[in-house]
Write a protein that holds these residues in place. Structure first.
Motif, PDB file in Angstrom:
ATOM      1  N   CYS A 261      14.262  12.469  10.318  1.00 46.19           N
ATOM      2  CA  CYS A 261      14.554  13.678  11.091  1.00 46.19           C
ATOM      3  C   CYS A 261      13.848  13.682  12.440  1.00 46.19           C
ATOM      4  N   HIS A 262      12.678  13.044  12.530  1.00 47.72           N
ATOM      5  CA  HIS A 262      11.895  13.206  13.767  1.00 47.72           C
ATOM      6  C   HIS A 262      12.557  12.574  14.994  1.00 47.72           C
ATOM      7  N   ILE A 263      13.565  11.730  14.795  1.00 50.86           N
ATOM      8  CA  ILE A 263      14.221  11.132  15.963  1.00 50.86           C
ATOM      9  C   ILE A 263      15.190  12.109  16.636  1.00 50.86           C
ATOM     10  N   PHE A 264      15.459  13.264  15.987  1.00 47.43           N
ATOM     11  CA  PHE A 264      16.397  14.248  16.545  1.00 47.43           C
ATOM     12  C   PHE A 264      15.711  15.390  17.295  1.00 47.43           C
ATOM     13  N   ARG A 265      14.413  15.317  17.479  1.00 42.99           N
ATOM     14  CA  ARG A 265      13.683  16.458  18.015  1.00 42.99           C
ATOM     15  C   ARG A 265      13.955  16.737  19.489  1.00 42.99           C
ATOM     16  N   GLN A 266      14.479  15.759  20.201  1.00 43.60           N
ATOM     17  CA  GLN A 266      14.656  15.948  21.640  1.00 43.60           C
ATOM     18  C   GLN A 266      16.092  15.741  22.105  1.00 43.60           C
ATOM     19  N   THR A 267      17.034  15.775  21.202  1.00 46.88           N
ATOM     20  CA  THR A 267      18.417  15.572  21.621  1.00 46.88           C
ATOM     21  C   THR A 267      19.344  16.602  20.985  1.00 46.88           C
ATOM     22  N   LYS A 268      20.266  17.133  21.773  1.00 47.36           N
ATOM     23  CA  LYS A 268      21.202  18.146  21.293  1.00 47.36           C
ATOM     24  C   LYS A 268      22.508  17.546  20.797  1.00 47.36           C
ATOM     25  N   GLN A 269      22.741  16.270  21.115  1.00 50.77           N
ATOM     26  CA  GLN A 269      24.015  15.668  20.724  1.00 50.77           C
ATOM     27  C   GLN A 269      23.816  14.184  20.400  1.00 50.77           C
ATOM     28  N   PRO A 270      23.322  13.882  19.216  1.00 56.89           N
ATOM     29  CA  PRO A 270      23.119  12.483  18.839  1.00 56.89           C
ATOM     30  C   PRO A 270      24.434  11.809  18.461  1.00 56.89           C
ATOM     31  N   TRP A 271      24.448  10.498  18.541  1.00 57.90           N
ATOM     32  CA  TRP A 271      25.602   9.747  18.056  1.00 57.90           C
ATOM     33  C   TRP A 271      25.123   8.455  17.394  1.00 57.90           C
ATOM     34  N   VAL A 272      26.007   7.877  16.595  1.00 57.65           N
ATOM     35  CA  VAL A 272      25.740   6.638  15.875  1.00 57.65           C
ATOM     36  C   VAL A 272      26.454   5.503  16.587  1.00 57.65           C
ATOM     37  N   SER A 273      25.805   4.364  16.690  1.00 55.56           N
ATOM     38  CA  SER A 273      26.464   3.214  17.314  1.00 55.56           C
ATOM     39  C   SER A 273      26.168   1.941  16.532  1.00 55.56           C
ATOM     40  N   GLN A 274      27.119   1.048  16.586  1.00 60.01           N
ATOM     41  CA  GLN A 274      26.938  -0.300  16.047  1.00 60.01           C
ATOM     42  C   GLN A 274      27.687  -1.246  16.970  1.00 60.01           C
ATOM     43  N   GLY A 275      26.931  -2.137  17.583  1.00 60.04           N
ATOM     44  CA  GLY A 275      27.548  -2.980  18.602  1.00 60.04           C
ATOM     45  C   GLY A 275      27.995  -2.136  19.793  1.00 60.04           C
ATOM     46  N   GLU A 276      29.239  -2.285  20.202  1.00 59.35           N
ATOM     47  CA  GLU A 276      29.772  -1.541  21.334  1.00 59.35           C
ATOM     48  C   GLU A 276      30.480  -0.255  20.919  1.00 59.35           C
ATOM     49  N   ASP A 277      30.540   0.026  19.625  1.00 55.87           N
ATOM     50  CA  ASP A 277      31.276   1.192  19.127  1.00 55.87           C
ATOM     51  C   ASP A 277      30.332   2.358  18.847  1.00 55.87           C
ATOM     52  N   SER A 278      30.791   3.582  19.163  1.00 50.82           N
ATOM     53  CA  SER A 278      29.996   4.785  18.951  1.00 50.82           C
ATOM     54  C   SER A 278      30.779   5.798  18.116  1.00 50.82           C
ATOM     55  N   TYR A 279      30.034   6.627  17.369  1.00 49.44           N
ATOM     56  CA  TYR A 279      30.644   7.601  16.468  1.00 49.44           C
ATOM     57  C   TYR A 279      29.862   8.911  16.550  1.00 49.44           C
ATOM     58  N   THR A 280      30.581  10.004  16.662  1.00 46.49           N
ATOM     59  CA  THR A 280      29.971  11.323  16.796  1.00 46.49           C
ATOM     60  C   THR A 280      29.335  11.765  15.487  1.00 46.49           C
ATOM     61  N   VAL A 281      28.168  12.417  15.591  1.00 43.94           N
ATOM     62  CA  VAL A 281      27.524  13.024  14.428  1.00 43.94           C
ATOM     63  C   VAL A 281      28.067  14.435  14.283  1.00 43.94           C
ATOM     64  N   ASN A 282      28.732  14.718  13.182  1.00 46.53           N
ATOM     65  CA  ASN A 282      29.352  16.026  12.970  1.00 46.53           C
ATOM     66  C   ASN A 282      28.393  17.043  12.373  1.00 46.53           C
ATOM     67  N   SER A 283      27.541  16.595  11.446  1.00 43.86           N
ATOM     68  CA  SER A 283      26.617  17.507  10.774  1.00 43.86           C
ATOM     69  C   SER A 283      25.464  16.712  10.190  1.00 43.86           C
ATOM     70  N   VAL A 284      24.485  17.444   9.675  1.00 48.12           N
ATOM     71  CA  VAL A 284      23.311  16.792   9.103  1.00 48.12           C
ATOM     72  C   VAL A 284      22.754  17.662   7.978  1.00 48.12           C
ATOM     73  N   GLN A 285      22.204  17.013   6.969  1.00 48.95           N
ATOM     74  CA  GLN A 285      21.404  17.676   5.942  1.00 48.95           C
ATOM     75  C   GLN A 285      19.968  17.208   6.155  1.00 48.95           C
ATOM     76  N   ALA A 286      19.061  18.168   6.291  1.00 45.89           N
ATOM     77  CA  ALA A 286      17.711  17.837   6.730  1.00 45.89           C
ATOM     78  C   ALA A 286      16.648  18.279   5.734  1.00 45.89           C
ATOM     79  N   ASP A 287      15.737  17.365   5.437  1.00 45.84           N
ATOM     80  CA  ASP A 287      14.504  17.669   4.711  1.00 45.84           C
ATOM     81  C   ASP A 287      13.375  17.339   5.675  1.00 45.84           C
ATOM     82  N   ARG A 288      13.001  18.318   6.464  1.00 48.79           N
ATOM     83  CA  ARG A 288      12.056  18.094   7.556  1.00 48.79           C
ATOM     84  C   ARG A 288      10.688  17.648   7.059  1.00 48.79           C
ATOM     85  N   TRP A 289      10.199  18.262   5.995  1.00 44.78           N
ATOM     86  CA  TRP A 289       8.860  17.945   5.502  1.00 44.78           C
ATOM     87  C   TRP A 289       8.772  16.491   5.038  1.00 44.78           C
ATOM     88  N   HIS A 290       9.818  16.010   4.381  1.00 44.87           N
ATOM     89  CA  HIS A 290       9.836  14.615   3.934  1.00 44.87           C
ATOM     90  C   HIS A 290      10.393  13.669   4.989  1.00 44.87           C
TER      91      HIS A 290
END
Length: 337
Positions: free
Chosen positions: A61-90
């Motif tokens: 979760c800590h990698i999302f603390r400074q971005t409002k619109q994250p996306w996933v990428s592999q190689g040259e392809d990117s994919y929008t993150v639609n939602s997330v389930q978060a366990d912040r403490w863990h």
């Protein structure tokens, strides 16, 4: 073609003497993705993730603390993150995306791991587009809720938060999450077993994801296995003894706590007390190789050849590499006969 060549070179370099399944590890390699997002200052936040189900990516979760619109990428392809389930403490987040053509990795269990067992970390360290591998072994296992936090020698750097830690058969056993600071660092992965409770968390669609993780708590409130790390690395043996005794008071049946006490006492030249602590550690956990190793060293210094031989035999049954290191440390030839 170049990407495939890098993969082949990476996994052909795996040592054949150990139990690495190169085919399965290659599948885990392909299950690794990069996560990116712009920070408010225009810079790039990035981390790593592991595909654990169709269109599902497990990460920190800590990698999302400074971005409002994250996306996933592999190689040259990117994919929008639609939602997330978060366990912040863990510090675990499960992202949902769309159209991600990546086969999920095979899940293992941190509870099945043992000290000395070979592991592989796979992630995008330092924002490198191609995932990198780091070989290592399990140093310690710390029981936390449904799984074990794994401390290993498989190194990871900035950008590899959220990357996978795998056993030799390519099964995901943990998510690389935090490390100590400094040149000599300890590396920790949180257990894959925590995914079960994570999947029960509510679905969120608003970023950034903020909230403190357990490993960021005040020093006095951190788990004892974290409290011993810094004084051990810095050689602050009095502090290590203090923390170890507090750990033993809280968890008298914890083998690692007794080992840490022995470690502190041995380095303060209190050898009889150290040996007593190490033996208590082994009585609680016969496979505690750290305590076995130190008992053997103390026995060698006393000239107790029978004890040295017994320790070497015990280590050989657990970890041949560690037994070889022990033989070298105490000056044995062959098998400490």
């Amino acid at each position: 073609m170049r990407h495939l060549l890098i993969l082949l070179l990476t996994f052909s370099a795996l040592p054949t003497a150990h139990a690495y399944d190169k085919v399965k590890l290659l599948q885990s390699f392909f299950g690794t993705v990069m996560i990116r997002g712009y920070k408010p200052d225009g810079g790039m936040a990035y981390g790593s993730g592991v595909v654990v189900a169709e269109n599902k990516v497990l990460t920190n979760c800590h990698i999302f603390r400074q971005t409002k619109q994250p996306w996933v990428s592999q190689g040259e392809d990117s994919y929008t993150v639609n939602s997330v389930q978060a366990d912040r403490w863990h510090d675990l987040c499960l992202m949902t995306t769309t159209g991600l053509p990546v086969k999920p990795v095979e899940l293992g269990r941190s509870a099945d791991m043992k000290k000395g067992q070979q592991v592989v970390a796979i992630g995008h360290s330092s924002g490198v587009p191609n995932a990198l591998t780091s070989l290592g072994s399990v140093k310690s296992l710390f029981k936390q809720q449904e799984g074990f936090i794994v401390r290993s020698t498989a190194r990871f750097a900035l950008g590899a938060s959220g990357s996978g830690l795998y056993d030799g058969d390519g099964r995901l056993i943990g998510i690389n999450t935090f490390k100590t600071t400094g040149r000599v660092a300890y590396f920790y992965a949180v257990p894959v077993e925590w995914l079960d409770s994570l999947q029960k968390q509510p679905v969120e669609t608003v970023f950034p994801i903020v909230g403190q993780a357990f490993w960021e708590d005040d020093e006095a409130n951190k788990p004892f296995f974290m409290q011993v790390a810094v004084p051990e690395i810095n050689g602050d043996w009095a502090k290590l003894e203090q923390v170890a005794r507090a750990w033993i008071k809280a968890e008298p049946a914890n083998s690692d706590a007794w080992y840490e006490l022995g470690n502190a006492l041995e380095n303060m030249s209190k050898l009889d007390e150290a040996e007593t602590a190490y033996r208590k550690s082994i009585a609680l956990e016969p496979l505690n190789t750290d305590s076995l190793f130190r008992i053997g060293v103390i026995a060698s210094n006393k000239g107790d050849k029978n004890e040295v031989k017994a320790v070497n035999v015990a280590l050989l049954k657990i970890d041949e590499d560690l037994a070889a290191e022990f033989s070298k440390t105490v000056g044995c030839k062959g098998s400490c006969e």
